[in-house]
Scaffold this active site. Structure first.
Site, PDB file in Angstrom:
ATOM      1  N   ASP A   1      -7.906   7.203  -9.702  1.00  0.00           N
ATOM      2  CA  ASP A   1      -8.342   5.866 -10.086  1.00  0.00           C
ATOM      3  C   ASP A   1      -9.865   5.778 -10.140  1.00  0.00           C
ATOM      4  O   ASP A   1     -10.423   4.685 -10.214  1.00  0.00           O
ATOM      5  CB  ASP A   1      -7.797   4.823  -9.112  1.00  0.00           C
ATOM      6  CG  ASP A   1      -8.296   5.026  -7.687  1.00  0.00           C
ATOM      7  OD1 ASP A   1      -8.888   6.081  -7.403  1.00  0.00           O
ATOM      8  OD2 ASP A   1      -8.100   4.122  -6.852  1.00  0.00           O
TER       9      ASP A   1
ATOM     10  N   GLU B   1       0.813  -1.218   0.000  1.00  0.00           N
ATOM     11  CA  GLU B   1       0.000   0.000   0.000  1.00  0.00           C
ATOM     12  C   GLU B   1       0.849   1.271   0.000  1.00  0.00           C
ATOM     13  O   GLU B   1       0.525   2.245  -0.676  1.00  0.00           O
ATOM     14  CB  GLU B   1      -0.918   0.018   1.232  1.00  0.00           C
ATOM     15  CG  GLU B   1      -1.876  -1.159   1.333  1.00  0.00           C
ATOM     16  CD  GLU B   1      -2.862  -1.202   0.186  1.00  0.00           C
ATOM     17  OE1 GLU B   1      -3.271  -0.128  -0.280  1.00  0.00           O
ATOM     18  OE2 GLU B   1      -3.216  -2.306  -0.241  1.00  0.00           O
TER      19      GLU B   1
END
Length: 427
Positions: A179, A163
């Site tokens: 995104d 992450e």
């Protein structure tokens, strides 16, 4: 490192995922029967103030067993009192938490929906927070033990590498990685456009008001607008305009953790939401399919954060079918001679294929290889120090791109360091 590869946090209910369950905090009171957290989808959550004084919570049972005596708990705003019991229900209230229990049996079948009604003394409309549904049947042979404290630290350190490129959980992180899910935030990539970041802010607001230093409380109207759009359309929401018109979301999120006065509350809420949405469901899936080792559970935990509930169940179905368990018999381990090692190997290969087949996700394909290396080395209990010095191409061939994660050495207690030298290998 660029955060572009974080777009791999995808699918339904991922770290940037859809709201299929809500709620984080433990429920007060005791029951005569053992309760377990249930799998459910929350489809309606409203409270209309004067003149209606009426709350509605509708949920769908997405678990593997029928509920037989559900308990529903949720938080109401400070000063609000729950004051009415529908037939068959009784309630208690502790602080801002109202807990409704059955006075008689109630069966809610698999994939069936149920609408629950309640009332309060609030003249203002609101949305109940921290909704939690539990039932004795939700634990029927499906919930296995979770990870030990150190094993969980190791598992979360690994996921944090994928992450944030560091084993240290990054609670202060906030960024629009473009995104299509708004701002990505915190230790598990909670997103403003997919219904999980709002849960962190709701929890935080219940612990600390704007007057008491909560910089994120002012964003609730904007978050609610975005979330309502997400719930009504079922589509991830890219827009951050509703937040940008209020303030500096990225700065306020970071300050909420970096400020020593507010840090503990903000950290607690991120931990609660992550456990509720990702860790606990992952451990439940592990128990259902007969997975007993820390490595398998860690692999499922990471996949849950990466792919979400719907995504991980699709991976499991494909894995079972590939091993001759097309009927999805549970537990799978031991069925027709299936071993845990064989199951995990096939699960990782299935997940690798899913990542590699997507133009966005393929940049994160190396995260799967670390679990495969641990499997090959037999580090099932995560009790031996290891490094993530492995790439997908080291395990399965050079057709896979290099994700670029920094190599870290992780100890069995979750502490870590950055090695000066290493050699990439899957063995």
């Amino acid at each position: 490192m660029s955060r572009l590869w974080i777009a791999s946090l995808a699918a339904t209910l991922t770290a940037c995922g859809g709201v299929e369950t809500e709620g984080m905090e433990p429920r007060p009171g005791a029951m005569n029967q053992a309760l377990a957290a249930c799998a459910y989808t929350l489809t309606t959550n409203t409270y209309l103030g004067s003149p209606d004084y009426w709350g509605t919570i509708t949920f769908k049972n997405t678990g593997a067993a029928a509920m037989t005596s559900p308990r529903i708990a949720f938080n109401v705003p400070s000063g609000v009192t729950c004051d009415y019991d529908e037939p068959g229900w009784t309630h208690t209230q502790s602080g801002t938490t109202c807990t409704y229990s059955r006075t008689s049996g109630l069966t809610i079948g698999v994939n069936a929906s149920y609408t629950f009604y309640y009332s309060t003394n609030s003249t203002a409309s609101f949305t109940a927070t921290n909704v939690q549904i539990s039932d004795p049947s939700c634990g029927s042979g499906e919930t296995g033990p979770g990870l030990t404290a150190n094993q969980k630290k190791v598992a979360e350190a690994l996921t944090s590498i994928w992450e944030n490129d560091t084993p240290t959980l990054n609670y202060a992180y906030a960024e629009n990685i473009y995104d299509g899910r708004g701002y990505t935030n915190g230790r598990a990539g909670f997103c403003t456009g997919t219904g999980d970041a709002i849960q962190v802010v709701e929890c935080y607001r219940n612990l600390r008001t704007a007057a008491n230093g909560n910089l994120l409380a002012k964003y609730m109207p904007g978050l609610t607008t975005i979330n309502n759009r997400y719930l009504s359309t079922g589509q991830d929401q890219a827009s951050t305009a509703e937040l940008d018109s209020i303030g500096n979301w990225v700065g306020d999120w970071a300050t909420s953790y970096n400020n020593t006065t507010t840090r503990a509350d903000f950290k607690s809420c991120q931990d609660q939401v992550s456990d509720r949405l990702y860790y606990t469901p992952a451990m439940n899936e592990a128990g259902k399919w007969g997975l007993t080792t820390a490595l398998s559970k860690a692999a499922l935990y990471d996949a849950y954060i990466n792919h979400g509930e719907s995504g991980i169940r699709a991976l499991i179905r494909t894995t079972n079918s590939a091993l001759g368990n097309s009927g999805q018999v549970a537990p799978a381990i031991g069925y027709n001679g299936i071993t845990e090692s064989a199951w995990l190997q096939k699960f990782l290969e299935t997940r690798r294929n899913t990542l590699a087949a997507d133009s966005t996700w393929i940049e994160a394909v190396d995260r799967v290889a670390a679990y495969e290396k641990l499997r090959r080395r037999g580090n099932w209990s995560l009790s031996t120090a290891f490094r993530n010095d492995v790439r997908a191409r080291d395990c399965w061939g050079t057709s896979y791109p290099i994700s670029g994660y920094t190599v870290r050495a992780i100890n069995p207690d979750g502490t870590w360091s950055t090695p000066s030298t290493y050699t990439y290998s899957c063995n």
